[in-house]
Design a protein around this motif. Structure first.
Motif, PDB file in Angstrom:
ATOM      1  N   SER A   3       0.829  -1.201   0.000  1.00 30.00           N
ATOM      2  CA  SER A   3       0.000   0.000   0.000  1.00 30.00           C
ATOM      3  C   SER A   3       0.873   1.263   0.000  1.00 30.00           C
ATOM      4  O   SER A   3       0.545   2.249  -0.653  1.00 30.00           O
ATOM      5  N   TYR A   7       0.937   3.940  -2.989  1.00 27.41           N
ATOM      6  CA  TYR A   7       0.698   5.341  -2.663  1.00 27.41           C
ATOM      7  C   TYR A   7       1.803   6.222  -3.253  1.00 27.41           C
ATOM      8  O   TYR A   7       1.520   7.259  -3.864  1.00 27.41           O
ATOM      9  N   LYS A  10       1.546   6.411  -7.101  1.00 24.93           N
ATOM     10  CA  LYS A  10       0.425   7.223  -7.544  1.00 24.93           C
ATOM     11  C   LYS A  10       0.744   8.716  -7.454  1.00 24.93           C
ATOM     12  O   LYS A  10       0.348   9.487  -8.314  1.00 24.93           O
ATOM     13  N   HIS A  11       1.432   9.094  -6.408  1.00 21.96           N
ATOM     14  CA  HIS A  11       1.646  10.513  -6.142  1.00 21.96           C
ATOM     15  C   HIS A  11       3.031  11.013  -6.553  1.00 21.96           C
ATOM     16  O   HIS A  11       3.294  12.209  -6.447  1.00 21.96           O
TER      17      HIS A  11
END
Length: 152
Positions: A3, A7, A10-11
């Motif tokens: 996760s 994360y 994605k960012h």
């Protein structure tokens, strides 16, 4: 752990774009803030251009009226010294500035100030032209002993 990795992935692109935008804005603000200062320091009233103009218009007897007018427009005083440190002529010389100098005086002020006025000098065939700018208009680095390593 997956996760956190998802994360980050994605960012990561949005974080990179944010940093690039921030750097771009910083460059734009810096350019706008210093554009006025740079263009004013290097226009017609800069020490270099005023020295050249005044030296071209100077003789031991006088300074041309056009040059006197330009000096006064820019609040610059001038003094023209002979080889003995005596004054040929001066323009708007402040009361606290002397009209005669020794060679030691010239050595001291040629890289700095006379009575807190930043001065700039120009050697001519007939003598030494000294232009004095208003107090707090220019700062001069009077030290000339910085090592190359320190500057790098």
């Amino acid at each position: 752990m997956r996760s956190f990795a998802s994360y980050i992935s994605k960012h990561l692109a949005s974080f990179t774009v944010f940093i690039l935008i921030l750097l771009f804005l910083n460059a734009v603000v810096f350019s706008l803030a210093f554009q006025k200062i740079v263009t004013e320091d290097y226009r017609n009233s800069s020490p270099q251009s005023m020295l050249e103009m005044t030296a071209n218009a100077a003789t031991p007897e006088q300074l041309s009226d056009n040059a006197v007018q330009k000096l006064r427009q820019n609040h610059i005083w001038a003094i023209y010294l002979n080889a003995n440190g005596q004054c040929y002529w001066s323009v708007d010389l402040p009361d606290e500035v002397p009209e005669t100098y020794t060679i030691q005086d010239v050595a001291l002020f040629s890289k700095g100030y006379i009575e807190d006025y930043p001065v700039f000098v120009w050697n001519t065939n007939d003598g030494l032209l000294v232009l004095g700018y208003p107090k707090d208009s220019y700062t001069k680095l009077t030290s000339n002993y910085y090592s190359i390593a320190a500057l790098r």
